[in-house]
Design a protein around this motif. Sequence first.
Motif, PDB file in Angstrom:
ATOM      1  N   ASP A 133       0.846  -1.181   0.000  1.00 16.09           N
ATOM      2  CA  ASP A 133       0.000   0.000   0.000  1.00 16.09           C
ATOM      3  C   ASP A 133       0.887   1.237   0.000  1.00 16.09           C
ATOM      4  OD1 ASP A 133      -2.184   1.572   0.007  1.00 16.09           O
ATOM      5  OD2 ASP A 133      -2.809   1.169   2.074  1.00 16.09           O
ATOM      6  N   GLU A 134       0.607   2.159  -0.876  1.00 14.07           N
ATOM      7  CA  GLU A 134       1.390   3.390  -0.952  1.00 14.07           C
ATOM      8  C   GLU A 134       1.081   4.284   0.243  1.00 14.07           C
ATOM      9  OE1 GLU A 134       3.669   3.929  -3.108  1.00 14.07           O
ATOM     10  OE2 GLU A 134       3.271   2.157  -4.344  1.00 14.07           O
ATOM     11  N   ARG A 135       2.072   5.081   0.609  1.00 16.94           N
ATOM     12  CA  ARG A 135       1.854   6.035   1.689  1.00 16.94           C
ATOM     13  C   ARG A 135       0.858   7.095   1.232  1.00 16.94           C
ATOM     14  NH1 ARG A 135       7.755   7.292   4.463  1.00 16.94           N
ATOM     15  NH2 ARG A 135       8.233   5.140   5.045  1.00 16.94           N
ATOM     16  N   HIS A 136       0.093   7.571   2.180  1.00 20.17           N
ATOM     17  CA  HIS A 136      -0.923   8.553   1.849  1.00 20.17           C
ATOM     18  C   HIS A 136      -0.960   9.614   2.945  1.00 20.17           C
ATOM     19  CE1 HIS A 136      -3.426   6.675   4.943  1.00 20.17           C
ATOM     20  NE2 HIS A 136      -3.065   5.517   4.428  1.00 20.17           N
ATOM     21  N   PRO A 137      -1.584  10.735   2.674  1.00 16.52           N
ATOM     22  CA  PRO A 137      -1.677  11.788   3.700  1.00 16.52           C
ATOM     23  C   PRO A 137      -2.402  11.293   4.938  1.00 16.52           C
ATOM     24  CG  PRO A 137      -2.287  12.631   1.546  1.00 16.52           C
ATOM     25  CD  PRO A 137      -2.165  11.145   1.396  1.00 16.52           C
ATOM     26  N   ILE A 138      -2.140  11.988   6.053  1.00 16.85           N
ATOM     27  CA  ILE A 138      -2.748  11.582   7.323  1.00 16.85           C
ATOM     28  C   ILE A 138      -4.256  11.772   7.294  1.00 16.85           C
ATOM     29  CG2 ILE A 138      -2.831  12.078   9.796  1.00 16.85           C
ATOM     30  CD1 ILE A 138       0.088  12.840   9.671  1.00 16.85           C
ATOM     31  N   GLU A 139      -4.681  12.877   6.730  1.00  8.76           N
ATOM     32  CA  GLU A 139      -6.114  13.107   6.709  1.00  8.76           C
ATOM     33  C   GLU A 139      -6.809  12.067   5.833  1.00  8.76           C
ATOM     34  OE1 GLU A 139      -3.862  15.141   5.708  1.00  8.76           O
ATOM     35  OE2 GLU A 139      -4.146  15.774   3.625  1.00  8.76           O
ATOM     36  N   ALA A 140      -8.012  11.725   6.263  1.00  8.81           N
ATOM     37  CA  ALA A 140      -8.768  10.690   5.574  1.00  8.81           C
ATOM     38  C   ALA A 140      -9.637  11.309   4.499  1.00  8.81           C
ATOM     39  CB  ALA A 140      -9.624   9.909   6.571  1.00  8.81           C
ATOM     40  N   GLU A 141      -9.314  11.020   3.264  1.00  2.91           N
ATOM     41  CA  GLU A 141     -10.115  11.482   2.143  1.00  2.91           C
ATOM     42  C   GLU A 141     -11.294  10.522   1.933  1.00  2.91           C
ATOM     43  OE1 GLU A 141      -9.676  14.213   0.619  1.00  2.91           O
ATOM     44  OE2 GLU A 141      -7.722  14.790   1.457  1.00  2.91           O
ATOM     45  N   PRO A 142     -12.306  10.984   1.270  1.00  2.00           N
ATOM     46  CA  PRO A 142     -13.443  10.073   1.002  1.00  2.00           C
ATOM     47  C   PRO A 142     -13.019   8.800   0.298  1.00  2.00           C
ATOM     48  CG  PRO A 142     -14.054  12.347   0.524  1.00  2.00           C
ATOM     49  CD  PRO A 142     -12.583  12.362   0.814  1.00  2.00           C
ATOM     50  N   GLU A 143     -12.066   8.952  -0.629  1.00  2.00           N
ATOM     51  CA  GLU A 143     -11.606   7.753  -1.326  1.00  2.00           C
ATOM     52  C   GLU A 143     -10.932   6.774  -0.375  1.00  2.00           C
ATOM     53  OE1 GLU A 143     -10.883  10.788  -2.085  1.00  2.00           O
ATOM     54  OE2 GLU A 143     -11.940  11.220  -3.967  1.00  2.00           O
ATOM     55  N   VAL A 144     -10.185   7.351   0.611  1.00  5.17           N
ATOM     56  CA  VAL A 144      -9.497   6.488   1.576  1.00  5.17           C
ATOM     57  C   VAL A 144     -10.507   5.750   2.446  1.00  5.17           C
ATOM     58  CG1 VAL A 144      -7.910   6.469   3.545  1.00  5.17           C
ATOM     59  CG2 VAL A 144      -7.450   7.952   1.586  1.00  5.17           C
ATOM     60  N   LYS A 145     -11.517   6.472   2.899  1.00  9.61           N
ATOM     61  CA  LYS A 145     -12.539   5.829   3.707  1.00  9.61           C
ATOM     62  C   LYS A 145     -13.205   4.698   2.942  1.00  9.61           C
ATOM     63  CE  LYS A 145     -13.621   9.980   6.400  1.00  9.61           C
ATOM     64  NZ  LYS A 145     -14.682  10.947   6.788  1.00  9.61           N
ATOM     65  N   ALA A 146     -13.494   4.964   1.697  1.00 13.19           N
ATOM     66  CA  ALA A 146     -14.111   3.919   0.882  1.00 13.19           C
ATOM     67  C   ALA A 146     -13.190   2.723   0.730  1.00 13.19           C
ATOM     68  CB  ALA A 146     -14.495   4.489  -0.482  1.00 13.19           C
ATOM     69  N   LYS A 147     -11.890   3.001   0.575  1.00 12.86           N
ATOM     70  CA  LYS A 147     -10.917   1.915   0.426  1.00 12.86           C
ATOM     71  C   LYS A 147     -10.808   1.094   1.718  1.00 12.86           C
ATOM     72  CE  LYS A 147      -6.175   0.963  -0.968  1.00 12.86           C
ATOM     73  NZ  LYS A 147      -5.914   0.067   0.173  1.00 12.86           N
ATOM     74  N   VAL A 148     -10.818   1.787   2.876  1.00  8.85           N
ATOM     75  CA  VAL A 148     -10.733   1.076   4.158  1.00  8.85           C
ATOM     76  C   VAL A 148     -11.925   0.154   4.326  1.00  8.85           C
ATOM     77  CG1 VAL A 148     -10.808   1.374   6.663  1.00  8.85           C
ATOM     78  CG2 VAL A 148      -9.305   2.818   5.287  1.00  8.85           C
ATOM     79  N   LEU A 149     -13.103   0.660   4.035  1.00  6.29           N
ATOM     80  CA  LEU A 149     -14.291  -0.172   4.155  1.00  6.29           C
ATOM     81  C   LEU A 149     -14.246  -1.352   3.184  1.00  6.29           C
ATOM     82  CD1 LEU A 149     -17.055   2.586   4.539  1.00  6.29           C
ATOM     83  CD2 LEU A 149     -16.038   1.155   6.327  1.00  6.29           C
ATOM     84  N   ALA A 150     -13.733  -1.086   1.997  1.00  7.71           N
ATOM     85  CA  ALA A 150     -13.618  -2.178   1.032  1.00  7.71           C
ATOM     86  C   ALA A 150     -12.607  -3.214   1.499  1.00  7.71           C
ATOM     87  CB  ALA A 150     -13.230  -1.618  -0.343  1.00  7.71           C
ATOM     88  N   ASP A 151     -11.459  -2.720   2.043  1.00  8.00           N
ATOM     89  CA  ASP A 151     -10.465  -3.667   2.562  1.00  8.00           C
ATOM     90  C   ASP A 151     -11.023  -4.480   3.715  1.00  8.00           C
ATOM     91  OD1 ASP A 151      -8.721  -2.735   0.693  1.00  8.00           O
ATOM     92  OD2 ASP A 151      -7.598  -1.440   2.072  1.00  8.00           O
ATOM     93  N   PHE A 152     -11.794  -3.820   4.584  1.00  4.46           N
ATOM     94  CA  PHE A 152     -12.382  -4.535   5.709  1.00  4.46           C
ATOM     95  C   PHE A 152     -13.346  -5.614   5.225  1.00  4.46           C
ATOM     96  CE2 PHE A 152     -15.748  -5.124   8.859  1.00  4.46           C
ATOM     97  CZ  PHE A 152     -14.999  -5.444   9.993  1.00  4.46           C
ATOM     98  N   ALA A 153     -14.176  -5.240   4.273  1.00  2.00           N
ATOM     99  CA  ALA A 153     -15.108  -6.222   3.731  1.00  2.00           C
ATOM    100  C   ALA A 153     -14.370  -7.371   3.060  1.00  2.00           C
ATOM    101  CB  ALA A 153     -16.056  -5.544   2.738  1.00  2.00           C
TER     102      ALA A 153
END
Length: 355
Positions: A133-153
């Motif tokens: 996984d590439e490094r990303h900014p600390i703040e959570a962007e909508p795309e990041v949130k969507a990715k986290v939920l997708a990874d969790f699922a």
Amino acid sequence: MSSQETPEENLPSEQESAHGAVAVDRTGAHADPFADPGLPPHEHRVQDIDEKAARRSERTVALLFTVSMLSTIGFIASFVAFPVDKSVYLWPIGHISALNFALGMTLGLALFCIGAGAVHWARTLMSDVEVADERHPIEAEPEVKAKVLADFAQGAKESQLGRRKLIRNTMFGALSLVPLSGVVLLRDLGPLPEDKLRHTLWAKGKLLVNMNTNEPLRPSDVAVGSLTFAKPEGLEEHDHDFQTQIAKAALMIVRLQPDDIKDKRELAWSHEGIVAYSKICTHVGCPISLYEQQTHHVLCPCHQSTFDLSDGARVIFGPAGHALPQLRIGVNDEGYLEALGDFEEPVGPAFWERG
């Protein structure tokens, strides 16, 4: 060859001299000194390609969770099965407490099997594909949130928790039973909610035995103004529960002049001026041992609580909360002092169940 003889075209430029040499590859392009080494090829486990092996791992995990459940039940049963004072010989340790050994083994096995089952589950059935996984900014962007939920699922799907129902059910069973161990441990905070503190070994017909001579007492053995300590008939110092029982049944025997007894019940429960009171102080349970002949007062040496034995052993000084319990006594056909029952109230300090 000296530096003076080096051809001019082979000398580094001024910019390269200022910032250091830059590596170049064979094509002449600049090479990245921190190139990504990449990941080794993924190797499939036997469980990934053989469903029979996967089911064997599933049964192994379920077995570990089941053993954890049985161990937790054994932990709880140990509290009932093993007396506190029972010891067993275990080579090469020697004699140890059977209760402590059983509790330690069962609780340790319960926790170990949960951990071993979880590790075996993760190593053999959960996905082991390496994910970069590439490094990303600390703040959570909508795309990041969507990715986290997708990874969790995706992770929940790859864990096969929904598919492997046997593992899921046994894991939930093990995790739900283990906390019961902590509830059972609350027993060590105090006695079980029974009536043990309300009763002693004294009962109707029990002889009063002198603590010093270990002989039954006659009225003639108790002189006016003397203090004698007694125990119930049948209680011996070599008994395994002697300390527990004597802490409740220890008795003070004092002979007063009947005219000096002010309390009517005390007089009715005495025999020819001989009164029997609990030796255990009602403050914190210290043994009372000091007696004043002239005042008929007994003094606890721990915190100086003072009781008047001529007036129902009421508290006249100190932190004790209530009078000493009196034991009703009489004389049997052989002329020995005997108890006519147990104490009418609990002996010793107050406790929360006491009503």
